[in-house]
Design an enzyme around this catalytic site. Structure first.
Site, mmCIF file in Angstrom:
data_model
loop_
_atom_site.group_PDB
_atom_site.id
_atom_site.type_symbol
_atom_site.label_atom_id
_atom_site.label_comp_id
_atom_site.label_asym_id
_atom_site.label_seq_id
_atom_site.Cartn_x
_atom_site.Cartn_y
_atom_site.Cartn_z
ATOM 1 N N ILE A 45 0.723 -1.268 -0.042
ATOM 2 C CA ILE A 45 0.016 0.041 -0.095
ATOM 3 C C ILE A 45 1.006 1.282 -0.156
ATOM 4 C CG2 ILE A 45 -1.637 1.245 1.261
ATOM 5 C CD1 ILE A 45 -2.956 -1.435 2.318
ATOM 6 N N CYS A 46 2.147 1.216 0.600
ATOM 7 C CA CYS A 46 2.787 2.415 0.739
ATOM 8 C C CYS A 46 3.587 2.668 -0.629
ATOM 9 C CB CYS A 46 3.987 2.222 1.709
ATOM 10 S SG CYS A 46 3.128 2.136 3.595
ATOM 11 N N THR A 47 3.766 1.848 -1.344
ATOM 12 C CA THR A 47 4.478 1.884 -2.514
ATOM 13 C C THR A 47 3.308 2.280 -3.603
ATOM 14 O OG1 THR A 47 6.032 0.018 -2.297
ATOM 15 C CG2 THR A 47 5.594 0.548 -4.354
#
Length: 152
Positions: A45-47
């Site tokens: 999700i962060c990427t």
């Protein structure tokens, strides 16, 4: 207590991907700024969130705004993450979680992972939007809408 709309952004400093010290007052109070806090480099999700900000970065720049991503990962991790995904915006390392604490962001999931929170700050350094959601993509959409509203 988390910063809310109408609050002034606190002064902070942190290392960027090159190991240089970034001073918040060099940008905040000069132009609109999107500051997003995320849990960890190179997680799914962060990427996706970082790549979403990357893909919309020119839109933010065209509106005169800057984007700053902050997590507790170290400078080396940020450098690798930034290079791997061609991230053009500022990434800051908050290993001691001092900045996160200044913004009043608490940990979630029993203190293991940081919250995912985005702040949109106007050119005077005042918070105009706080968006807290685990869904990373929504942060880009909401932040861009708010920056457009602020720069009309």
């Amino acid at each position: 207590m988390i910063l809310k709309v109408g609050d002034k952004v606190p002064v902070f400093s942190a290392k960027d991907v090159r190991g240089n010290v970034f001073e918040s007052q060099s940008i905040i109070g000069e132009k609109p700024v999107v500051i997003y806090f995320y849990p960890k480099d190179d997680t799914a999700i962060c990427t996706a969130q970082a790549c979403g900000f990357r893909d919309s970065y020119q839109d933010f720049q065209d509106l005169g705004a800057e984007v700053i991503g902050i997590s507790s990962d170290g400078q080396q991790s940020h450098q690798e993450f930034s290079t791997k995904h061609n991230l053009p915006f500022i990434l800051l390392s908050d290993e001691d979680q001092k900045i996160k604490n200044q913004f009043g962001i608490s940990s979630r999931f029993f203190g293991i992972l940081s919250a995912r929170v985005t702040f949109v700050v106007d050119k005077d350094g005042v918070v105009q939007m706080v968006f807290n959601s685990i869904f990373g993509k929504n942060h880009i959409i909401k932040a861009l809408e708010k920056v457009k509203e602020l720069t009309k």
